[in-house]
Design a protein around this motif. Structure first.
Motif, PDB file in Angstrom:
ATOM      1  N   THR A  39       0.825  -1.196   0.224  1.00  0.00           N
ATOM      2  CA  THR A  39       0.016  -0.054   0.014  1.00  0.00           C
ATOM      3  C   THR A  39       0.713   1.051  -0.024  1.00  0.00           C
ATOM      4  O   THR A  39       1.972   1.192   0.250  1.00  0.00           O
ATOM      5  N   PHE A  40       0.146   2.324  -0.316  1.00  0.00           N
ATOM      6  CA  PHE A  40       1.098   3.528  -0.505  1.00  0.00           C
ATOM      7  C   PHE A  40       0.476   4.411   0.480  1.00  0.00           C
ATOM      8  O   PHE A  40      -0.898   4.624   0.693  1.00  0.00           O
ATOM      9  N   LYS A  41       1.179   5.568   0.814  1.00  0.00           N
ATOM     10  CA  LYS A  41       0.509   6.707   1.702  1.00  0.00           C
ATOM     11  C   LYS A  41       1.348   7.952   1.594  1.00  0.00           C
ATOM     12  O   LYS A  41       2.632   7.722   1.672  1.00  0.00           O
ATOM     13  N   ALA A  42       0.860   9.254   1.412  1.00  0.00           N
ATOM     14  CA  ALA A  42       1.454  10.263   1.422  1.00  0.00           C
ATOM     15  C   ALA A  42       1.225  11.083   2.603  1.00  0.00           C
ATOM     16  O   ALA A  42       0.277  11.029   3.229  1.00  0.00           O
ATOM     17  N   ILE A  43       2.396  11.575   3.286  1.00  0.00           N
ATOM     18  CA  ILE A  43       2.497  12.035   4.600  1.00  0.00           C
ATOM     19  C   ILE A  43       3.124  13.766   4.293  1.00  0.00           C
ATOM     20  O   ILE A  43       4.176  13.676   4.265  1.00  0.00           O
ATOM     21  N   GLN A  44       2.154  14.649   4.623  1.00  0.00           N
ATOM     22  CA  GLN A  44       2.809  16.045   4.566  1.00  0.00           C
ATOM     23  C   GLN A  44       2.784  16.826   5.869  1.00  0.00           C
ATOM     24  O   GLN A  44       2.117  16.687   6.787  1.00  0.00           O
ATOM     25  N   LEU A  45       4.243  17.068   6.057  1.00  0.00           N
ATOM     26  CA  LEU A  45       4.526  17.483   7.215  1.00  0.00           C
ATOM     27  C   LEU A  45       4.129  19.086   7.359  1.00  0.00           C
ATOM     28  O   LEU A  45       4.223  19.726   6.519  1.00  0.00           O
ATOM     29  N   GLN A  46       3.780  19.106   8.701  1.00  0.00           N
ATOM     30  CA  GLN A  46       3.207  20.636   9.128  1.00  0.00           C
ATOM     31  C   GLN A  46       4.115  21.526   9.744  1.00  0.00           C
ATOM     32  O   GLN A  46       4.225  22.584   9.376  1.00  0.00           O
ATOM     33  N   TYR A  47       5.167  20.653  10.453  1.00  0.00           N
ATOM     34  CA  TYR A  47       5.769  21.782  11.262  1.00  0.00           C
ATOM     35  C   TYR A  47       7.284  21.427  11.015  1.00  0.00           C
ATOM     36  O   TYR A  47       7.972  22.172  11.462  1.00  0.00           O
ATOM     37  N   ARG A  48       7.746  20.295  10.640  1.00  0.00           N
ATOM     38  CA  ARG A  48       9.057  19.918  10.515  1.00  0.00           C
ATOM     39  C   ARG A  48       9.645  19.798   8.942  1.00  0.00           C
ATOM     40  O   ARG A  48       8.669  19.647   8.078  1.00  0.00           O
ATOM     41  N   SER A  49      10.890  19.918   8.813  1.00  0.00           N
ATOM     42  CA  SER A  49      11.287  19.700   7.363  1.00  0.00           C
ATOM     43  C   SER A  49      11.487  18.285   7.161  1.00  0.00           C
ATOM     44  O   SER A  49      11.792  17.711   8.112  1.00  0.00           O
ATOM     45  N   ILE A  50      11.409  17.668   5.761  1.00  0.00           N
ATOM     46  CA  ILE A  50      11.651  16.399   5.699  1.00  0.00           C
ATOM     47  C   ILE A  50      12.890  15.888   5.842  1.00  0.00           C
ATOM     48  O   ILE A  50      13.210  14.839   6.240  1.00  0.00           O
ATOM     49  N   ASP A  51      14.022  16.780   5.880  1.00  0.00           N
ATOM     50  CA  ASP A  51      15.290  16.476   6.031  1.00  0.00           C
ATOM     51  C   ASP A  51      15.519  15.872   7.485  1.00  0.00           C
ATOM     52  O   ASP A  51      16.016  14.963   7.659  1.00  0.00           O
ATOM     53  N   THR A  52      14.954  16.638   8.499  1.00  0.00           N
ATOM     54  CA  THR A  52      15.348  16.178   9.735  1.00  0.00           C
ATOM     55  C   THR A  52      14.718  15.070  10.271  1.00  0.00           C
ATOM     56  O   THR A  52      14.932  14.192  10.947  1.00  0.00           O
ATOM     57  N   VAL A  53      13.423  14.678   9.621  1.00  0.00           N
ATOM     58  CA  VAL A  53      12.395  13.780   9.798  1.00  0.00           C
ATOM     59  C   VAL A  53      12.772  12.431   9.535  1.00  0.00           C
ATOM     60  O   VAL A  53      12.922  11.593  10.231  1.00  0.00           O
ATOM     61  N   VAL A  54      13.464  12.426   8.226  1.00  0.00           N
ATOM     62  CA  VAL A  54      13.756  11.121   7.561  1.00  0.00           C
ATOM     63  C   VAL A  54      15.099  10.733   8.353  1.00  0.00           C
ATOM     64  O   VAL A  54      15.258   9.472   8.432  1.00  0.00           O
ATOM     65  N   ALA A  55      15.921  11.558   8.908  1.00  0.00           N
ATOM     66  CA  ALA A  55      17.124  11.121   9.369  1.00  0.00           C
ATOM     67  C   ALA A  55      16.831  10.786  10.674  1.00  0.00           C
ATOM     68  O   ALA A  55      17.587   9.920  11.510  1.00  0.00           O
ATOM     69  N   MET A  56      15.713  10.843  11.317  1.00  0.00           N
ATOM     70  CA  MET A  56      15.342  10.355  12.567  1.00  0.00           C
ATOM     71  C   MET A  56      14.516   8.664  12.653  1.00  0.00           C
ATOM     72  O   MET A  56      14.405   8.329  13.505  1.00  0.00           O
ATOM     73  N   ILE A  57      14.204   8.472  11.360  1.00  0.00           N
ATOM     74  CA  ILE A  57      13.392   7.083  11.211  1.00  0.00           C
ATOM     75  C   ILE A  57      14.483   6.157  11.386  1.00  0.00           C
ATOM     76  O   ILE A  57      15.491   6.182  10.927  1.00  0.00           O
ATOM     77  N   PRO A  58      14.296   5.058  12.277  1.00  0.00           N
ATOM     78  CA  PRO A  58      15.054   4.082  12.533  1.00  0.00           C
ATOM     79  C   PRO A  58      15.400   3.144  11.327  1.00  0.00           C
ATOM     80  O   PRO A  58      14.732   3.083  10.417  1.00  0.00           O
ATOM     81  N   SER A  59      16.609   2.807  10.824  1.00  0.00           N
ATOM     82  CA  SER A  59      17.084   2.228   9.858  1.00  0.00           C
ATOM     83  C   SER A  59      16.599   0.730   9.632  1.00  0.00           C
ATOM     84  O   SER A  59      16.011   0.358   8.457  1.00  0.00           O
ATOM     85  N   GLU A  60      16.143   0.279  10.782  1.00  0.00           N
ATOM     86  CA  GLU A  60      15.257  -1.017  10.488  1.00  0.00           C
ATOM     87  C   GLU A  60      13.994  -0.826   9.920  1.00  0.00           C
ATOM     88  O   GLU A  60      13.362  -1.855   9.134  1.00  0.00           O
ATOM     89  N   TRP A  61      13.156   0.190  10.068  1.00  0.00           N
ATOM     90  CA  TRP A  61      12.007   0.547   9.686  1.00  0.00           C
ATOM     91  C   TRP A  61      12.241   0.978   8.122  1.00  0.00           C
ATOM     92  O   TRP A  61      11.452   0.465   7.220  1.00  0.00           O
ATOM     93  N   LYS A  62      13.092   1.498   7.757  1.00  0.00           N
ATOM     94  CA  LYS A  62      13.436   1.783   6.392  1.00  0.00           C
ATOM     95  C   LYS A  62      13.823   0.553   5.346  1.00  0.00           C
ATOM     96  O   LYS A  62      13.629   0.794   4.105  1.00  0.00           O
TER      97      LYS A  62
END
Length: 643
Positions: A337-360
């Motif tokens: 499945t697919f999903k688009a998440i539009q961030l409201q307060y943070r930039s995608i650069d900082t958020v992607v760096a925080m996602i655990p590598s196992e989930w990626k």
């Protein structure tokens, strides 16, 4: 002989209980009357017979009697016992009556035909009187009382329905079920649930308010759940040695929603999926075999949450398409499945760096910078997990406005004294006397002074050359200067704000290089480079906001200043002060940072060699300049949280 047979009959019947004796006597009289009634047409009944046989079947025995006395006897095929009786000189009627008593036979007649069958007591077909069901109901309190001891379940349902007006259904499989219960003033539904629990049944309330009693199905068992309520659960065979069932699954309705509770130990995942789907009547399709076992204990979760728990940490996922759950390997097409998440307060650069590598590894993440949006692709469960994590990170980051008030207090004192004389063209008499003396005497003024002194003393002191001059210097200056600046900085929480104010000077750096042209000569190359020298006041502040709106600030202050400006092109001297600290203050409080202080002292003496160092004479043959400068820097800092 007849008397002897009668005596035998009396001895046999004397051994029976009085009641049986009375019943047998009545039945014997009826049989005797039936045989006497046809004796006129069947004279063989009153003829005496002698039977000297033993150990033959009742059928052969009666056939022999019928043949000897010319009787018509019909024998029920069910009679198959052996007779050991021998009679001599008794009538056929006596033999038949004795056989009926001894072997519990019934003899009836149809015309002259004698029909012999096993005797069946008519009393056994009489239904016993119906037992009164001890049940009572209180309509105002909706409470039911039951005092049951091996009572018929249909009778109980009938009585309770009549008392309460509420419909209770007992299926055909439970029509002969006997129940026992002792319940006093319990709520109606609770009383029925406990009645079912105490008699190994289950009770279900339908959506149209009917109450159904049902037998337990295969692998179902009654138990008390974590809420201390009685419930029904499914049991499964586990992979443990011994194979004892130790897992259960049941559903119940809470606030209009069917929820699942499960207690499973080392149970195949496929079995739990199948059972949960059947219990909730969910349509599902398996795209691949579900391998593996799980140990799980949950209470009151939805079907979707239950599947998520079962499949979490595995290579399987599920997807809902037109109310059909598609379950299988997450890599299969149709299950992703697919999903688009539009961030409201943070930039995608900082958020992607925080996602655990196992989930990626299990979810493909792509960045859509133009809309500050993340595109997720993968299994529904993994996407839901990453989405929940991103939503927790995507919160408003407060900013901190920092008001910095800087005050430089400059205090200086300079004293210049001395006498200078020399020869110069175009020197005129003039200067200042007040507030400080800085006066120059020309040659004519000096000659006039010498003439005046000579007249008084009577001595001719002579004259100075026309270009001679004398300069007298006596000056003291005091300075007190305040310099105030109020810059304002703004920084995101956890980020550093920096301000730098200063000036730059350039000094010449000359380099001379010798380049040999041949063995006996060389050329010289002179290179001039202008080097920058900075003197700045730099302030760096890093605010970190706590949950109670307190602010922890890391503060670093560097101040440098030129102490003098050289005129010979050499590097300018600088003074440097540095201050670094961290502190915790409340929002909108102001702090004062002091102690940044520097003192500059300069003593300069120029004069005639040797004479400038002799007491008294040094005031004539030297010029002296003495300065003292003190600079104090005070910094006020006031942070304000902005949301």
């Amino acid at each position: 002989m007849y008397k002897k047979l009668t005596l035998i009959i009396l001895l046999l019947t004397a051994l029976l209980p009085n009641k049986l004796w009375a019943q047998a006597k009545d039945r014997t009289q009826i049989i005797q009357q039936r045989l006497d009634a046809i004796a006129v047409d069947v004279p063989g009944l009153d003829e005496k017979v002698q039977l000297m046989v033993t150990g033959i079947s009742i059928v052969d025995y009666l056939n022999a009697l019928a043949k000897s006395n010319k009787l018509s006897i019909s024998i029920d095929p069910k009679l198959n016992f052996t007779v050991y009786d021998t009679f001599n000189g008794v009538t056929a009627t006596n033999i038949l009556v004795l056989l009926a008593q001894k072997y519990n036979l019934d003899i009836s007649t149809v015309g002259s035909i004698i029909y012999i069958t096993p005797f069946q007591d008519p009393a056994q077909f009489i239904k016993p009187p119906q037992k009164e069901i001890n049940a009572s109901y209180s309509a105002p309190d909706n409470t039911l009382s039951l005092m049951l001891n091996n009572d018929s379940l249909p009778a109980v349902a009938r009585k309770v329905t009549r008392l309460t007006g509420k419909n209770i259904i007992v299926p055909n499989a439970l029509q002969n079920k006997l129940v026992s219960a002792f319940i006093q003033n319990a709520p109606f539904e609770t009383a029925l649930e406990k009645l079912a629990y105490g008699n190994e049944l289950k009770m279900i309330k339908t959506s149209d308010n009917f109450f159904l009693f049902q037998p337990l199905e295969e692998n179902e068992e009654l138990y008390v759940n974590g809420d201390k309520n009685t419930a029904v659960r499914k049991t499964f065979k586990t992979a443990n040695p011994g194979g004892h069932p130790s897992a259960g699954l049941f559903t119940r309705m809470i606030n209009g929603q069917n929820l699942i509770s499960a207690d499973a130990t080392n149970t195949p995942i496929a079995d739990l999926v199948k059972q949960a789907s059947q219990e909730l009547n969910k349509s599902y399709s398996l795209y691949s075999e579900l391998k593996g076992t799980i140990t799980i204990h949950v209470n009151d979760v939805s079907y979707d949450d239950f599947l998520n728990l079962l499949l979490k940490g595995t290579d399987y996922t599920f997807h809902v398409d037109n109310d059909v759950y598609l379950i299988g390997d997450s890599k299969l097409e149709g299950l992703r499945t697919f999903k688009a998440i539009q961030l409201q307060y943070r930039s995608i650069d900082t958020v992607v760096a925080m996602i655990p590598s196992e989930w990626k590894k299990s979810v493909e993440i792509r960045e859509f910078r133009e809309q500050n949006t993340l595109l997720l692709s993968g299994s529904g469960a993994n996407i839901a997990e990453v989405t929940a994590f991103i939503k927790q990170l995507d919160v408003l980051v407060p900013s901190v406005m920092i008001e910095v008030t800087m005050i430089d207090i400059n205090k200086s004192r300079t004293v210049s004294t001395g006498l200078a004389a020399g020869v110069s063209d175009s020197v005129k008499t003039g200067g200042t006397i007040l507030p400080g003396m800085n006066f120059t005497f020309s040659a004519s003024s000096v000659n006039n002074l010498l003439n005046g002194v000579g007249k008084v003393a009577g001595i001719n002191l002579g004259h100075v050359v026309p270009n001679f001059y004398v300069s007298l210097n006596a000056l003291e200056s005091v300075g007190d200067v305040d310099v105030r600046s109020v810059p304002k900085l703004t920084a995101l929480n956890g980020h550093t704000a920096t301000i730098s104010i200063g000036s730059s000077l350039y000094y010449k750096n000359s380099t001379q290089s010798f380049i040999p042209t041949n063995a006996s000569s060389s050329s010289t190359v002179l290179t001039n480079a202008y080097v920058e020298s900075d003197a700045n006041m730099k302030i760096s502040i890093k605010p970190v906001i706590s949950g109670d709106d307190q602010i922890t600030m890391g503060i670093k202050i560097d101040i440098s200043d030129f102490t003098s400006i050289p005129t010979d092109g050499s590097p300018p001297p600088k003074s440097t002060s540095s201050y670094e600290t961290s502190m915790r203050i409340n929002n909108e409080d102001m702090i004062l940072l002091g102690g940044i202080e520097r003192t500059e002292k300069d003593d300069t003496v120029s004069g005639f060699p040797i004479l400038s160092r002799i007491p008294i004479l040094k005031y004539i043959f030297s010029n002296k300049s003495k300065s003292l400068k003190k600079v104090v820097t005070v910094v006020f800092i006031r942070p304000v949280i902005m949301r």
